[in-house]
Scaffold this active site. Structure first.
Site, PDB file in Angstrom:
ATOM      1  CD  GLU A 159      18.222  26.961  53.190  1.00  0.00           C
ATOM      2  OE1 GLU A 159      17.569  27.708  53.928  1.00  0.00           O
ATOM      3  OE2 GLU A 159      19.407  27.159  52.888  1.00  0.00           O
TER       4      GLU A 159
ATOM      5  N   GLY B  86      17.459  26.547  63.734  1.00  0.00           N
ATOM      6  CA  GLY B  86      16.973  27.733  64.424  1.00  0.00           C
ATOM      7  C   GLY B  86      15.704  28.282  63.789  1.00  0.00           C
TER       8      GLY B  86
ATOM      9  CG  MET C 159      13.126  27.861  56.224  1.00  0.00           C
ATOM     10  SD  MET C 159      14.813  27.752  55.551  1.00  0.00           S
ATOM     11  CE  MET C 159      14.530  28.458  53.926  1.00  0.00           C
ATOM     12  CD  GLU C 160      16.460  31.461  54.404  1.00  0.00           C
ATOM     13  OE1 GLU C 160      16.524  30.960  55.541  1.00  0.00           O
ATOM     14  OE2 GLU C 160      17.280  31.216  53.506  1.00  0.00           O
TER      15      GLU C 160
ATOM     16  CG  HIS D 280      20.058  34.889  60.026  1.00  0.00           C
ATOM     17  ND1 HIS D 280      21.410  34.898  59.777  1.00  0.00           N
ATOM     18  CD2 HIS D 280      19.544  33.879  59.269  1.00  0.00           C
ATOM     19  CE1 HIS D 280      21.692  33.951  58.904  1.00  0.00           C
ATOM     20  NE2 HIS D 280      20.578  33.304  58.577  1.00  0.00           N
ATOM     21  CD  GLU D 281      16.079  32.729  59.620  1.00  0.00           C
ATOM     22  OE1 GLU D 281      16.061  32.633  58.377  1.00  0.00           O
ATOM     23  OE2 GLU D 281      16.901  32.111  60.340  1.00  0.00           O
TER      24      GLU D 281
ATOM     25  CG  HIS E 299      18.098  34.649  54.899  1.00  0.00           C
ATOM     26  ND1 HIS E 299      19.230  34.526  54.129  1.00  0.00           N
ATOM     27  CD2 HIS E 299      18.243  33.763  55.923  1.00  0.00           C
ATOM     28  CE1 HIS E 299      20.044  33.622  54.679  1.00  0.00           C
ATOM     29  NE2 HIS E 299      19.474  33.148  55.773  1.00  0.00           N
TER      30      HIS E 299
HETATM   31  N1  ARG Z   1      18.374  28.997  55.881  1.00  0.00           N
HETATM   32  C1  ARG Z   1      18.170  28.758  57.276  1.00  0.00           C
HETATM   33  C2  ARG Z   1      18.887  29.865  58.008  1.00  0.00           C
HETATM   34  O1  ARG Z   1      20.054  29.945  58.100  1.00  0.00           O
HETATM   35  C3  ARG Z   1      18.659  27.463  57.772  1.00  0.00           C
HETATM   36  C4  ARG Z   1      18.100  26.272  57.130  1.00  0.00           C
HETATM   37  C5  ARG Z   1      18.825  25.088  57.586  1.00  0.00           C
HETATM   38  N2  ARG Z   1      18.316  23.908  57.012  1.00  0.00           N
HETATM   39  C6  ARG Z   1      18.993  22.769  57.013  1.00  0.00           C
HETATM   40  N3  ARG Z   1      18.432  21.746  56.461  1.00  0.00           N
HETATM   41  N4  ARG Z   1      20.173  22.624  57.499  1.00  0.00           N
HETATM   42  O2  ARG Z   1      18.320  30.778  58.435  1.00  0.00           O
HETATM   43 ZN    ZN Z   2      20.390  31.898  57.169  1.00  0.00          ZN
END
Ligand code: ARG
Ligand code: ZN
Length: 869
Positions: free
Chosen positions: A129, A268, A270-271, A304-305, A308
């Site tokens: 991501e 932090g 990744m989901e 959080h993850e 998601h």
């Molecule tokens: N989706 C992830 C989260 O908030 C964060 C990913 C961040 N990636 C980035 N390239 N900034 O849990």
């Molecule tokens: Zn997130």
């Protein structure tokens, strides 16, 4: 330009939301084969694609060495496609196209920690991501292309763990010392949720049965020595799974849920679907090695993850402009979860403190953007406090307004309508509206506008009619890039108190929102309006924006005694804290008398310590120098703020007298039954210790050293170590040396050792030089960089003197090696323009000079924006 299909993405091109177009082809399925070798990795893929709209067949790809490409079994020659550094375009492709590519990549030298990369010596992980997948293979790498993934992973047996998303369907040997696994993920997902892991890791296993009766295997992978530190995360995971069933009716949908910890991670966590990848700092939790704050953070990031899975994965974003759709909602959900884990008031205090310390300044400066921006150059630059934290506040406002029941009806409708889809912020608000029966469309304005609204309120009391009238006015500062700013809907949660008795009035007004909540919520949605309350027998004290019901800057003509009253009588813990912060800000920035704060806190404390020690510790929060600096818009002199704050803390220490030591000696964290309470007691003890140092107590360093030595708890140890180091106590060097010897093989603990030294108020360029040339410093590990940079930045006086060169040099170095982190760190200098001369011009010159030395989209876009004021 057309982010869907048109060829040729220019290097630093701006991408606009208004240009969104559907993808020309969809992908029904993808088969990936990833073969990892020491000096390269081969990736073969087979995409089953189908035309959906007019346009070329476009596959995005970056840093890929293309070995071959076939369509429907026929090899393409170079004249049959167009390839540049960003994409591969095939003109006149057939309606049904099976596209097969073979590429070669180099994860072993990938320092950007994006795509597939080597994280340490025996672990390969992915971070896709938002746009990392295109660094693994050619693909329509955009969130609105959802597909079914089958993944084969092959590697040397020195990497026993081979993971990918979904269910393991096959495993076996593949020639000399090599083995493979094949995984199939039954749910359609966008490429940014793809993950694979190849490495040598140990695992902690557990199980969970969902409310729907599904038996789920839970696994947390980490280094062998860290497995004992994974239990808190495992408990938090099970707790999150239950919480989402109970609060949102969402159960988990696969037979396994895996989490992999790595010490090399830009963010932090990744989901990725069914296979989260986490920074070790957000998984490993253990009182002996990590702080209480870190333990709370682990629990919230695990939640959080996990959350998601529904808000982000099952329902994803149509395009990256909609990032706050999944992040804002998921942050709101994890904040609510954490409110159930500890003192809810303190959770809210901490969340608002982050919002005010990071999001408000971001939104007031040159990097300001709406939660849903309408253009960007590099999407990685938009994982911001505004997208995450302000995004969460918008959801909180809607939920406050609706109340629990209606909000749940709204989210039910969202899941019912959009499961399996890639949607927009409009879709979310429309579903909430339909489900709740309350028109929330005005909240879209919040998503589309930048800036923190100023909310001015005035109270007037008429004794003869017993009417109290509150008048509100909202204004927004003009923004260079966004015009036509409109008033936003602001839910104002409020209470009125009888100034004589301290009791709360029962509110009577037909203008209060009908949401079933006990407190009054007034929806203020015009530029100016007022509301009247009847039956108010005496001039009341109003408490506005309780629990911080909207992300605005409130201006209300409280007198200092009224704030002191709220400190003592307000029953909403958040507003009690807010009253102290407002008072302190006046003392520190406007020179008000500190005595009234000191008196009120002395009277209030014993009671609060009894009830909620964690809240009591927060009542000592003296706004940080960097927060105070962010409240100054011009001629900011960090040294003046530093001195004012020091003076206040010294005065507080003096006035509290023996209270500090008595409290310190009487508190015992080990006698507390709940973690939240014990954490509060530890925090209070550490505060008392630092105040005692200010009193010049002759015993304080001995007490601190004893606390350092006798405790096995990291928060206690660090609290003591800070007092010793930051006061240059005679025992400081011995304690630092001992800490190093004890924790040198524990990365997260050692990060704290670096941080404490970098955060010494009297740190110098030499201190930073010493730390950044230490054998354990590593520019390839973001956590370590952040420990020194973050420590340094704890003292703005240092940031804005020798720190400028530190951050400029880092940005220059990371521009190529790790632009995501480089861009982030550079943002520390965003508020250069508020400085008093000559500092302002000096920092500006350093930033200008950096311009010609950086190339990445990430750092260039940030630098250009920073200088565009
Ligand atoms: N989706 C992830 C989260 O908030 C964060 C990913 C961040 N990636 C980035 N390239 N900034 O849990
Ligand atoms: Zn997130």
């Amino acid at each position: 330009m057309n982010i869907a299909a048109n060829p040729i993405v220019e290097a630093n091109q701006t991408i606009y939301l208004k240009d969104y177009q559907k993808p020309s082809y969809v992908v029904d399925s993808i088969h990936l084969d990833i073969q990892v070798y020491d000096d390269h990795t081969d990736v073969s893929s087979k995409l089953v694609m189908k035309r959906q709209t007019d346009g070329d067949l476009v596959l995005l790809g970056r840093d890929l060495e293309l070995k071959s490409i076939k369509i429907n079994g026929k090899k393409l020659t170079e004249s049959e496609y167009k390839l540049d550094s960003e994409q591969l375009v095939i003109r006149n492709a057939p309606e049904q196209a099976i596209v097969e590519t073979v590429v070669l990549i180099h994860p072993e030298t990938n320092t950007q920690l994006e795509g597939l990369y080597l994280a340490g010596s025996d672990l390969f992980v992915t971070q896709n991501e938002p746009e990392g997948f295109r660094k693994i293979t050619f693909y329509p790498d955009r969130p609105d292309v959802l597909s079914v993934f089958t993944t084969r992973v092959e590697a040397d047996k020195k990497y026993p763990v081979l993971l990918a998303n979904g269910n393991l369907i096959e495993a076996g040997e593949s020639g000399e010392d090599r083995h493979y696994t094949i995984w199939q993920d039954p749910t359609k997902k966008p490429a940014y949720l793809f993950a694979c892991v190849i490495g040598d890791l140990a695992v902690l296993k557990d199980r969970y049965t969902t409310s729907e009766g599904r038996d789920v295997a839970l696994e947390i992978y980490a280094e062998e020595k860290d497995i004992p530190k994974c239990h808190i995360a495992m408990e938090a995971l099970k707790h999150s799974m239950r919480w989402d069933e109970e609060h949102y009716g969402r159960a988990y949908d696969l037979d396994n849920y895996m989490i992999v910890a790595t010490s090399q991670f830009n963010m932090g966590a990744m989901e990725n679907k069914g296979l989260n990848i986490f920074n070790t700092s957000c998984v490993l939790a253990d009182e002996e090695y990590t702080t209480d704050a870190a333990i709370m953070r682990v629990q919230s990031v695990i939640a959080h993850e996990y959350f998601h899975n529904w808000t982000g994965n099952r329902i994803t974003c149509r395009d990256w402009f909609q990032l706050c759709l999944k992040e804002g909602l998921t942050v709101f959900r994890d904040q609510s979860f954490s409110e159930d884990l500890q003192s809810a008031a303190v959770q809210r205090i901490d969340d608002v403190a982050v919002l005010k310390a990071h999001q408000f300044p971001e939104d007031a400066g040159p990097l300001s953007h709406p939660p849903r921006p309408d253009h960007f150059v590099e999407i990685n630059n938009f994982y911001t406090a505004t997208v995450y934290e302000k995004g969460a506040e918008i959801n909180r406002m809607m939920s406050t307004l609706l109340g629990k029941e209606k909000f749940r009806k709204g989210t039910d409708e969202y899941f019912r309508r959009h499961d399996g889809q890639a949607v927009t912020v409009e879709d979310w608000v429309a579903a909430l509206t339909a489900g709740s029966g309350v028109d929330l469309s005005a909240f879209l304005i919040w998503y589309n506008q930048p800036g923190t609204p100023k909310l001015e309120a005035k109270g007037e009391y008429d004794a003869s009619t017993q009417i109290y009238r509150l008048t509100f006015k909202q204004t927004l500062k003009a923004h260079p890039k966004y015009s036509n700013l409109k008033p936003v809907p602001i839910p104002v949660a409020l209470a009125l108190f009888n100034a004589q008795t301290g009791a709360q009035y029962t509110l009577k007004s037909d203008r209060l929102f009908e949401n079933g909540v006990k407190d009054g919520v007034y929806l203020f949605d015009q530029a100016e309006a007022s509301i009247e309350f009847t039956g108010i027998t005496e001039k009341p004290i109003a408490s506005l924006l309780r629990n911080f019901s909207a992300p605005v800057n409130l201006e209300f003509n409280y007198s200092d005694p009224e704030l002191a009253f709220l400190l003592q009588y307000e029953t909403n813990g958040f507003n009690q804290w807010q009253a102290t912060q407002t008072l302190l800000e006046r003392i520190l920035l406007d020179g008000h008398d500190a005595q009234i704060y000191v008196d009120a806190i002395q009277q209030t404390l014993p009671n609060v310590i009894e009830k909620d020690p964690l809240l009591a510790s927060r009542l000592f929060d003296v706004p940080t120098e960097s927060y105070l600096g962010s409240r100054i818009d011009q001629d900011y002199n960090p040294l003046i703020v530093h001195e004012a704050r020091e003076a206040l803390l010294n005065q507080l220490a003096k006035v509290l007298g023996s209270f500090t030591k008595d409290t310190y000696l009487s508190l015992d964290p080990d006698s507390q039954h709940e973690f939240s309470q014990a954490m509060g007691v530890r925090a209070l003890k550490n505060i008392m210790l630092s105040l005692m140092a200010r009193q010049g107590d002759s015993e304080v360093f001995d007490l601190a050293y004893a606390q350092y030595e006798n405790s096995m708890n990291m928060s206690e140890r660090l609290g003591a170590l800070k007092v010793l180091v930051w006061n240059d106590a005679p025992q400081a060097q011995a304690a630092l040396q001992d800490f190093y010897t004890h924790f040198k093989d524990e990365d997260l603990s050692l990060d704290q050792w670096f941080m404490i030294q970098a955060a010494h108020p009297k740190a110098t360029a030499e201190t930073i030089q010493y730390l950044t040339t230490h054998v354990d410093y590593d520019l390839g590990t973001p956590n370590r960089i952040r420990s020194v940079s973050g420590g340094l930045n704890a003292n703005p006086v240092n940031t804005w003197s020798f720190g400028v060169q530190h951050f400029v040099d880092l940005a220059k170095y990371l521009d190529e090696k790790n632009p995501i982190v480089g861009s982030r760190l550079l943002q520390v200098l965003t508020r250069w323009y508020t400085l008093a001369e000559p500092q302002r011009s000096e920092v500006k010159a350093s930033l200008e000079a950096l311009k010609s030395q950086v190339k990445s989209k990430n750092v260039s876009e940030t630098l250009n924006s920073m200088l565009s004021i």
